[in-house]
Design an enzyme around this catalytic site. Structure first.
Site, PDB file in Angstrom:
ATOM      1  N   GLN A   1      36.993 -98.613 -43.034  1.00  7.53           N
ATOM      2  CA  GLN A   1      38.107 -99.914 -42.860  1.00  7.53           C
ATOM      3  C   GLN A   1      38.968-100.589 -42.927  1.00  7.53           C
ATOM      4  OE1 GLN A   1      33.641-101.944 -43.042  1.00  7.53           O
ATOM      5  NE2 GLN A   1      34.430-103.762 -42.450  1.00  7.53           N
TER       6      GLN A   1
ATOM      7  N   SER B   1      35.972 -93.371 -46.354  1.00  2.00           N
ATOM      8  CA  SER B   1      34.402 -93.901 -46.790  1.00  2.00           C
ATOM      9  C   SER B   1      33.929 -93.919 -44.891  1.00  2.00           C
ATOM     10  CB  SER B   1      34.723 -95.515 -46.510  1.00  2.00           C
ATOM     11  OG  SER B   1      33.438 -95.937 -46.685  1.00  2.00           O
ATOM     12  N   LEU B   2      34.130 -94.802 -44.342  1.00  2.00           N
ATOM     13  CA  LEU B   2      33.501 -95.178 -42.576  1.00  2.00           C
ATOM     14  C   LEU B   2      34.386 -93.558 -42.116  1.00  2.00           C
ATOM     15  CD1 LEU B   2      33.179 -96.177 -39.792  1.00  2.00           C
ATOM     16  CD2 LEU B   2      34.705 -97.429 -39.673  1.00  2.00           C
TER      17      LEU B   2
ATOM     18  N   ARG C   1      25.165 -98.420 -39.392  1.00  2.00           N
ATOM     19  CA  ARG C   1      25.412 -98.462 -40.670  1.00  2.00           C
ATOM     20  C   ARG C   1      26.214 -99.711 -41.578  1.00  2.00           C
ATOM     21  NH1 ARG C   1      30.671 -97.498 -43.099  1.00  2.00           N
ATOM     22  NH2 ARG C   1      30.254 -96.289 -45.678  1.00  2.00           N
TER      23      ARG C   1
ATOM     24  N   HIS D   1      30.101 -99.484 -51.187  1.00  2.53           N
ATOM     25  CA  HIS D   1      29.807 -98.750 -52.242  1.00  2.53           C
ATOM     26  C   HIS D   1      29.689 -99.400 -53.844  1.00  2.53           C
ATOM     27  CE1 HIS D   1      31.613 -95.962 -49.182  1.00  2.53           C
ATOM     28  NE2 HIS D   1      32.924 -97.022 -49.213  1.00  2.53           N
TER      29      HIS D   1
ATOM     30  N   GLN E   1      26.726 -92.054 -49.831  1.00  7.26           N
ATOM     31  CA  GLN E   1      28.382 -92.702 -49.726  1.00  7.26           C
ATOM     32  C   GLN E   1      28.029 -93.812 -49.752  1.00  7.26           C
ATOM     33  OE1 GLN E   1      30.029 -94.410 -46.546  1.00  7.26           O
ATOM     34  NE2 GLN E   1      31.475 -91.674 -46.498  1.00  7.26           N
TER      35      GLN E   1
END
Length: 302
Positions: free
Chosen positions: A10, A88-89, A113, A196, A245
């Site tokens: 992102q 991440s994503l 998500r 996170h 995660q």
């Protein structure tokens, strides 16, 4: 040559992203239309003609970045990764690239998500900040001194660049302590919440339910997952790490170091922007990193 494919997260979105894919590549157009159907709204229209504000909505940003990365990868001419990773994503894109997840299933998970994270952000005022010029251990030490509120290391982006995440008061307090400890800069990031961190626990529970019901295949090559920063090929372990995660740290520095230690000789970033190429260069100056971003759209527009 061991070729690693890496995928951004992102924040890499841009106006018009994916339009030339759609206009010029029949396979890309078909995938975008399938995505519109799965999501229940025309995300392609927002990607192609939406404003920056439209693209900043988490429920749009995450699927948009995922689609740009994955459709770009799927339209490349026979890519053969020896390893994959995503920030991440981007880990969801990496799992499509190595065959762990089908395109449709991964998109469904990304949508769940994104919506779950949006709800968690709205439930508790929270934020993130980037800290520049401090050793990781010092950032960890400062966060650990704040025991009456939530603030944790969230993204280990590269040496000297670590993002912290937590409630607004705790992050602001930590920033002052980081500056006092010698940080060159500590700045709030324009994000909707504390990604996170433990504050994402409600979203994690929702995502876990969806992940556990989804089919994960044995991958064609290992994925270097954010929370463990090592090669993973077991579908059950991949599921577990993907769930962890949301509340765990993105150990990007350690992922790149592990890929290099395991023989990665070239990194290619697939998706919008060049953020990961810059981070890889800072993690290891000898690493060969390239990317196919806006140029990717021209490359696959055949």
């Amino acid at each position: 040559m061991k070729h690693a494919y890496v995928f951004p997260g992102q924040g890499s979105q841009f106006q018009g992203m994916g339009k030339s894919f759609y206009d010029n590549n029949p396979k890309a157009k078909s995938l975008f239309e399938k995505a519109n159907e799965i999501l229940g709204f025309r995300i392609s229209d927002i990607m192609f003609t939406g404003t920056d504000e439209d693209l900043k909505q988490t429920k749009v940003t995450q699927p948009a970045v995922f689609l740009h990365s994955v459709i770009g990868f799927l339209c490349l001419d026979n890519p053969t990764p020896a390893m994959t990773a995503g920030h991440s994503l981007g880990e969801f894109s990496a799992l499509v690239a190595n065959g762990t997840l089908a395109f449709e299933d991964a998109l469904r998970l990304v949508a769940i998500r994104a919506n779950a994270m949006q709800k968690a952000c709205e439930a508790t005022p929270s934020t993130m900040a980037v800290v520049l010029g401090l050793e990781d251990a010092k950032v960890e030490e400062v966060c650990a001194t704040i025991t009456d509120d939530v603030v944790v290391p969230a993204n280990y982006n590269c040496p000297g660049q670590l993002v912290i995440s937590g409630t607004v008061p705790a992050v602001e307090r930590a920033m002052e302590l980081m500056k006092a400890a010698g940080a060159k800069r500590a700045m709030l990031l324009p994000v909707g919440g504390a990604f996170h961190s433990p504050l994402m626990a409600p979203a994690q529970a929702e995502l876990q339910d969806a992940i556990e019901k989804m089919t994960f295949n044995t991958p064609t090559c290992p994925v270097y997952q954010n929370v463990v920063a090592k090669a993973v090929s077991d579908p059950a372990e991949i599921k577990k790490n993907l769930i962890s995660q949301l509340t765990g740290a993105v150990r990007w520095t350690q992922c790149v170091q592990a890929m290099i230690a395991d023989g990665a000789q070239r990194f290619t970033e697939v998706g919008p922007g060049k953020v990961l190429q810059g981070l890889i260069a800072k993690i290891d100056k000898t690493a060969v990193a390239d990317g196919i971003s806006t140029g990717l759209e021209d490359a696959v527009a055949k």
